[in-house]
Design a protein around this motif. Structure first.
Motif, PDB file in Angstrom:
ATOM      1  N   ILE A 130       0.777  -1.293  -0.067  1.00 15.59           N
ATOM      2  CA  ILE A 130       0.168  -0.476   0.000  1.00 15.59           C
ATOM      3  C   ILE A 130       0.726   1.322   0.119  1.00 15.59           C
ATOM      4  O   ILE A 130       1.025   1.895  -0.759  1.00 15.59           O
ATOM      5  N   PRO A 131       1.871   1.095   0.925  1.00 17.97           N
ATOM      6  CA  PRO A 131       2.541   2.711   0.946  1.00 17.97           C
ATOM      7  C   PRO A 131       3.572   3.020  -0.133  1.00 17.97           C
ATOM      8  O   PRO A 131       3.139   4.396  -1.080  1.00 17.97           O
ATOM      9  N   GLY A 132       4.105   1.410  -1.198  1.00 18.48           N
ATOM     10  CA  GLY A 132       3.764   2.224  -1.919  1.00 18.48           C
ATOM     11  C   GLY A 132       3.619   3.111  -3.315  1.00 18.48           C
ATOM     12  O   GLY A 132       3.682   3.375  -3.825  1.00 18.48           O
ATOM     13  N   LEU A 133       1.667   1.620  -4.171  1.00 22.75           N
ATOM     14  CA  LEU A 133       0.923   2.497  -4.249  1.00 22.75           C
ATOM     15  C   LEU A 133       0.312   3.618  -4.490  1.00 22.75           C
ATOM     16  O   LEU A 133       0.122   4.448  -4.627  1.00 22.75           O
ATOM     17  N   LEU A 134       0.007   3.820  -2.937  1.00 21.32           N
ATOM     18  CA  LEU A 134       0.155   5.717  -2.412  1.00 21.32           C
ATOM     19  C   LEU A 134       0.424   6.592  -2.626  1.00 21.32           C
ATOM     20  O   LEU A 134       0.346   7.589  -3.070  1.00 21.32           O
ATOM     21  N   GLU A 135       2.497   5.770  -2.630  1.00 22.89           N
ATOM     22  CA  GLU A 135       3.315   7.041  -3.185  1.00 22.89           C
ATOM     23  C   GLU A 135       3.139   7.801  -4.794  1.00 22.89           C
ATOM     24  O   GLU A 135       2.556   8.601  -5.252  1.00 22.89           O
ATOM     25  N   VAL A 136       2.910   6.265  -5.065  1.00 20.56           N
ATOM     26  CA  VAL A 136       2.935   6.229  -7.047  1.00 20.56           C
ATOM     27  C   VAL A 136       1.737   7.200  -7.802  1.00 20.56           C
ATOM     28  O   VAL A 136       1.031   8.197  -8.309  1.00 20.56           O
ATOM     29  N   VAL A 137       0.425   7.037  -6.929  1.00 17.36           N
ATOM     30  CA  VAL A 137      -0.312   7.988  -7.074  1.00 17.36           C
ATOM     31  C   VAL A 137      -0.350   9.044  -6.642  1.00 17.36           C
ATOM     32  O   VAL A 137      -0.579  10.636  -7.256  1.00 17.36           O
ATOM     33  N   GLY A 138       0.332   9.649  -5.885  1.00 15.35           N
ATOM     34  CA  GLY A 138       0.445  10.898  -5.238  1.00 15.35           C
ATOM     35  C   GLY A 138       1.114  11.595  -6.533  1.00 15.35           C
ATOM     36  O   GLY A 138       1.394  12.901  -7.205  1.00 15.35           O
ATOM     37  N   ILE A 139       2.364  10.857  -6.576  1.00 15.24           N
ATOM     38  CA  ILE A 139       3.221  12.020  -7.372  1.00 15.24           C
ATOM     39  C   ILE A 139       2.339  11.850  -9.307  1.00 15.24           C
ATOM     40  O   ILE A 139       2.372  12.971  -9.833  1.00 15.24           O
ATOM     41  N   GLY A 140       1.641  10.620  -9.449  1.00 14.14           N
ATOM     42  CA  GLY A 140       0.360  10.750 -10.620  1.00 14.14           C
ATOM     43  C   GLY A 140      -0.272  12.024 -10.528  1.00 14.14           C
ATOM     44  O   GLY A 140      -0.849  12.451 -11.313  1.00 14.14           O
ATOM     45  N   TYR A 141      -0.726  12.305  -9.446  1.00  8.24           N
ATOM     46  CA  TYR A 141      -1.690  12.892  -9.097  1.00  8.24           C
ATOM     47  C   TYR A 141      -0.927  14.490  -9.650  1.00  8.24           C
ATOM     48  O   TYR A 141      -1.619  15.712 -10.002  1.00  8.24           O
TER      49      TYR A 141
END
Length: 175
Positions: A130-141
């Protein structure tokens, strides 16, 4: 200056302490005892101030008047205890609040919510993916937001206008 003493403290390991009996004192030291030197006494400014304060209290108790040095010390301590500007601002704002109970309740519940959210975030952070996935989502947004609002001049001007309008609605005046 402080005087030092050279007395020692003796700690013995005896089975009588386990049995809750008083240990027998002997004049000779046993091979099971350890002697530790005592630390030298040190005086500090605080102890000197306390002694001075005690003398002033005694003088006031016996004569009924404060010595002139006590009055000077009190005036100096009041000048040193001047509150910072932001504390004064907070006090003025708190005095203007009509419903102090509601504001205090909101502050307490806000602190509890902050504490609870840190617990939730730390629990999510311990999950494997989950932390890695949330980091990718944050960078994308962040990239999408920058492209949509900041890259081109007309979009940037519209975004700045929208921020100023929102600021006026919240604060009630513009800067």
């Amino acid at each position: 200056m402080a005087s030092t003493s050279s007395s020692t403290l003796t700690i013995s390991s005896s089975s009588t302490l386990v049995d809750a009996k008083a240990p027998k004192h002997s004049s000779t030291s046993s091979p099971q005892s350890v002697t530790l030197p005592t630390l030298p006494l040190r005086t500090s400014k605080a102890t000197a101030f306390c002694r001075k304060l005690a003398r002033n209290v005694m003088a006031m108790a016996t004569t009924g008047e404060a010595p002139p040095s006590a009055v000077a010390t009190d005036v100096a301590s009041v000048e040193v205890a001047e509150l910072p500007e932001f504390v004064k601002t907070l006090q003025e704002a708190w005095d203007k609040v009509e419903d102090k109970y509601a504001v205090s309740s909101i502050a307490v519940f806000g602190g509890v919510a902050l504490w609870g959210s840190t617990g939730v975030i730390s629990a999510i952070d311990r999950l494997p993916l989950i932390p890695g996935l949330l980091e990718v989502v944050g960078i994308g947004y962040t990239g999408w937001f920058a492209y949509k609002n900041l890259v081109f001049k007309p979009d940037r001007d519209a975004f700045i206008r929208k921020v100023k309008e929102t600021y006026k609605e919240i604060i009630g005046s513009s800067y």
